[in-house]
Design a protein around this motif. Structure first.
Motif, PDB file in Angstrom:
ATOM      1  N   UNK A  49       0.904  -1.205  -0.064  1.00  0.00           N
ATOM      2  CA  UNK A  49       0.058  -0.215   0.033  1.00  0.00           C
ATOM      3  C   UNK A  49       0.811   1.113   0.088  1.00  0.00           C
ATOM      4  N   UNK A  52       1.973   6.093   2.875  1.00  0.00           N
ATOM      5  CA  UNK A  52       1.178   6.833   3.889  1.00  0.00           C
ATOM      6  C   UNK A  52       0.432   5.944   4.808  1.00  0.00           C
ATOM      7  N   UNK A  53       0.109   4.492   4.136  1.00  0.00           N
ATOM      8  CA  UNK A  53       0.030   3.674   5.303  1.00  0.00           C
ATOM      9  C   UNK A  53       0.902   2.862   6.220  1.00  0.00           C
ATOM     10  N   UNK A  55       3.826   2.423   8.971  1.00  0.00           N
ATOM     11  CA  UNK A  55       4.173   2.951  10.476  1.00  0.00           C
ATOM     12  C   UNK A  55       5.679   2.133  10.564  1.00  0.00           C
ATOM     13  N   UNK A  67       6.726   5.481  14.707  1.00  0.00           N
ATOM     14  CA  UNK A  67       6.767   6.676  14.013  1.00  0.00           C
ATOM     15  C   UNK A  67       5.364   6.386  12.807  1.00  0.00           C
ATOM     16  N   UNK A  68       4.750   7.587  12.394  1.00  0.00           N
ATOM     17  CA  UNK A  68       4.030   7.390  11.167  1.00  0.00           C
ATOM     18  C   UNK A  68       4.812   7.492  10.051  1.00  0.00           C
ATOM     19  N   UNK A  69       4.464   6.639   8.972  1.00  0.00           N
ATOM     20  CA  UNK A  69       5.252   6.944   7.708  1.00  0.00           C
ATOM     21  C   UNK A  69       6.258   5.722   7.546  1.00  0.00           C
ATOM     22  N   UNK A 128      -9.456  -6.268   6.078  1.00  0.00           N
ATOM     23  CA  UNK A 128      -9.370  -5.242   7.302  1.00  0.00           C
ATOM     24  C   UNK A 128      -8.445  -5.910   8.430  1.00  0.00           C
ATOM     25  N   UNK A 129      -7.781  -4.663   9.167  1.00  0.00           N
ATOM     26  CA  UNK A 129      -6.986  -4.996  10.362  1.00  0.00           C
ATOM     27  C   UNK A 129      -8.354  -5.159  11.360  1.00  0.00           C
TER      28      UNK A 129
ATOM     29  N   UNK B 229       1.993  12.511  10.563  1.00  0.00           N
ATOM     30  CA  UNK B 229       1.570  12.047  11.918  1.00  0.00           C
ATOM     31  C   UNK B 229       0.391  12.907  12.333  1.00  0.00           C
ATOM     32  N   UNK B 234      -5.168  11.640   8.211  1.00  0.00           N
ATOM     33  CA  UNK B 234      -5.409   9.992   8.008  1.00  0.00           C
ATOM     34  C   UNK B 234      -6.831   9.798   7.897  1.00  0.00           C
ATOM     35  N   UNK B 277      -9.096   1.210   5.796  1.00  0.00           N
ATOM     36  CA  UNK B 277      -9.222   0.800   7.284  1.00  0.00           C
ATOM     37  C   UNK B 277      -7.890   0.704   7.944  1.00  0.00           C
ATOM     38  N   UNK B 278      -6.840   0.597   7.028  1.00  0.00           N
ATOM     39  CA  UNK B 278      -5.234   0.603   7.593  1.00  0.00           C
ATOM     40  C   UNK B 278      -5.005   2.017   8.037  1.00  0.00           C
ATOM     41  N   UNK B 279      -5.588   2.995   7.263  1.00  0.00           N
ATOM     42  CA  UNK B 279      -5.296   4.497   7.578  1.00  0.00           C
ATOM     43  C   UNK B 279      -6.007   4.786   8.930  1.00  0.00           C
ATOM     44  N   UNK B 281      -7.068   2.710  11.211  1.00  0.00           N
ATOM     45  CA  UNK B 281      -6.272   2.036  12.316  1.00  0.00           C
ATOM     46  C   UNK B 281      -5.052   2.909  12.878  1.00  0.00           C
ATOM     47  N   UNK B 282      -4.329   3.547  11.883  1.00  0.00           N
ATOM     48  CA  UNK B 282      -2.996   4.337  12.375  1.00  0.00           C
ATOM     49  C   UNK B 282      -3.579   5.332  13.081  1.00  0.00           C
ATOM     50  N   UNK B 285      -4.696   5.096  16.627  1.00  0.00           N
ATOM     51  CA  UNK B 285      -3.727   4.953  17.712  1.00  0.00           C
ATOM     52  C   UNK B 285      -3.301   6.197  18.416  1.00  0.00           C
ATOM     53  N   UNK B 286      -3.373   7.514  17.522  1.00  0.00           N
ATOM     54  CA  UNK B 286      -3.074   8.752  18.205  1.00  0.00           C
ATOM     55  C   UNK B 286      -4.134   9.046  19.516  1.00  0.00           C
TER      56      UNK B 286
END
Lengths: 130, 422
Positions: A49, A52-53, A55, A67-69, A128-129, B229, B234, B277-279, B281-282, B285-286
């Motif tokens: 993906x 941006x998806x 981590x 960290x994101x990214x 899906x997670x 971030x 997101x 859904x992944x985004x 999910x991320x 978390x915040x």
């Protein structure tokens, strides 16, 4: 020898492909993949993906930092990978040239695999997670 | 993909960064755009011969800057343009420039470019048109098609928008943290406007308009790469991906709207759902919730339900209540009513929306929802009245047709009722 083929490309360029262009590239790649699969030389293939998806867990601190990214802020990003069986580096490069003709631009990094655990996963890409 | 398609994709991909940097040099939108156009023309000539540069954006910035400086000089002295060969070996300068274009710099450049397009003095339609022209690089003709207006009308609209932006002052120094947060929020809202412009397209409108959804998603990914971030960005990207995933099922063969309950869920785009859904999910978390995340969470509950009857309406009701508290709006309450109807029945939903009647008197969906609820309660005459109001307020033939189908069913029901009497 098993080789990982790591696919790098500029994400903003790939992201600017229209759906039709994207489909066309994937169809051309599928032809090469089919040939490798029939020859019993194709391992797992993954398209990732967008970054941006992603981590990243930095484990050089304790506790590790989440960290994101993507890991690296590079111009060309890791967008996918193959595992292929090849007799030699020359043979691996020959195969990668075929992939490159199907999908020009960016770069393929060819790296021999040291340890390989075959997959036990069913195909659940994009599922899906929980 | 042939050479030309690759170059076009590279130009589109590099455009926001290149135009944004050129805008910082020249501080004038028209000059920056012309410089980028010039550089693109040279790229079309040079790249097929010499191969594409490693960093297309850096190449375009450098060539564009030179071209604009040349043009200014030419206007002064009528000097001839230097031949392309003199512009050739850019590799060294390109590398040096790329070095200087560190990510913080171009992050604020692109944000400024996006922010200029959503200047508060511009009405929404001008914001969208300007962003599509300047950032996405769509032609005036394409944008005109998307908005169903003539090309000259769109040209005027964009020119007016540019004049307003030029008159307003957007500071060029790097913004402080509060300004940056404000800009990000304004840009996010503008991106969602672009998306909704495309999403409201139905069978009677055209492909160009629908492409705006993809363009908005691309802009959201761009913004998210700049601010990786930010949970609300997101959430915005997730929301649009989850909604867009349903496109293929939303319209039937005649271009009529298909309601969520009736959609063929096999047609939903699993890749987009997965990324959405992944985004989300991320973002969660915040633990910094916001309206886009809540709306994305609602869309996610629909996406997760394999069948309409699996939908977690209680959670959706809860999320709409959360959204109401975050940004009170009668439209949010109206959406909540749909969940309430599923959970506690149409009478409870009708009660919830009754206080909105005055504020939403001119809103198509209010009368549509109200009619549907009345219909479920077998209050046919009142339902008919609500549907008639809705039709009068429909924004598109598809919306009107959808309501007309309800009315037709009502008529059939009445006719059968009459027959049974006789």
């Amino acid at each position: 020898m098993l080789y990982a083929v790591l696919c790098y490309h500029r994400e903003d360029v790939v992201g600017a492909w229209s759906k039709a262009e994207d489909d066309a590239v994937m169809a051309k790649l599928a032809v090469v993949q089919d040939r490798l699969a029939k020859a019993g030389r194709l391992g797992p293939v993954a398209r990732l993906m967008p970054t941006t998806a992603a981590t990243t867990l930095r484990k050089d601190s304790d506790p590790p930092l989440v960290l994101d990214g993507p890991f690296a802020e590079t111009k060309e990003q890791l967008l996918g990978f193959y595992v292929i069986e090849c007799a030699s580096l020359e043979a691996a490069l020959e195969t990668v040239r075929e992939l490159a003709r199907a999908n020009p631009g960016g770069a393929y990094e060819v790296r021999p695999i040291a340890v390989f655990h075959p997959s036990h996963l069913p195909d659940r890409a994009g599922v899906a997670p929980e | 993909m042939n050479d030309l398609a690759w170059i076009e994709a590279a130009l589109t991909g590099a455009r926001p960064q290149a135009v944004a940097a050129l805008l910082r040099y020249f501080r004038d939108l028209d000059t920056a755009e012309e410089a980028f156009q010039d550089a693109s023309l040279r790229a079309l000539k040079t790249w097929p011969v010499k191969g594409p540069p490693r960093d297309p954006a850096a190449w375009l910035i450098l060539v564009g800057r030179n071209a604009a400086v040349d043009a200014a000089r030419r206007r002064r002295r009528h000097e001839p343009l230097p031949p392309d060969e003199l512009l050739s070996d850019l590799e060294d300068t390109e590398a040096a420039l790329a070095e200087r274009l560190d990510s913080d710099d171009y992050r604020d450049d692109i944000l400024r470019l996006l922010f200029i397009c959503c200047h508060p003095e511009l009405p929404a339609t001008q914001q969208i048109a300007l962003a599509l022209r300047i950032v996405s690089g769509l032609t005036v003709a394409q944008i005109a098609r998307a908005f169903l207006v003539g090309e000259s009308a769109m040209e005027q609209r964009i020119t007016r928008a540019k004049a307003r932006v030029a008159a307003a002052t957007v500071p060029f120094e790097a913004p402080g943290a509060p300004e940056r947060a404000e800009r990000v929020a304004a840009v996010a809202a503008m991106i969602y406007l672009v998306f909704n412009e495309g999403y409201s397209a139905t069978g009677d409108t055209n492909d160009m308009r629908r492409q705006l959804c993809g363009e908005a998603i691309r802009l959201a990914r761009l913004l998210l790469r700049l601010f990786p971030a930010e949970p609300e960005i997101m959430g915005l990207a997730a929301l649009m991906l989850l909604q867009h995933a349903r496109s293929a099922a939303r319209l039937d063969a005649e271009g009529q709207l298909v309601l969520l309950d009736a959609q063929d869920r096999a047609l939903w785009n699993r890749t987009e759902i997965g990324e959405g859904l992944a985004l989300l999910d991320k973002a969660l978390r915040h633990a910094r919730p916001g309206p886009y995340q809540v709306q994305a969470a609602i869309a996610a509950l629909h996406a997760r339900a394999a069948h309409p009857q699996d939908t977690d309406w209680a959670e959706i009701d809860f999320l709409y209540a959360t959204l109401e508290a975050m940004q009170p709006s009668p439209v949010v309450t109206l959406n909540r009513a749909v969940a309430v109807a599923k959970l506690r029945g149409p009478a409870a939903a009708l009660e919830l929306i009754a206080p909105l009647a005055e504020r939403l008197a001119g809103y198509f969906h209010f009368h549509g929802v109200r009619g549907a609820l009345l219909l479920q309660l077998d209050r046919g005459e009142e339902a008919r009245e609500a549907f008639n109001r809705a039709i009068a307020l429909a924004n598109s033939p598809a919306e009107a047709a959808h309501i007309r189908a309800h009315l037709d069913r009502l008529d059939v029901g009445m006719a059968q009722g009459d027959a049974s009497l006789g």
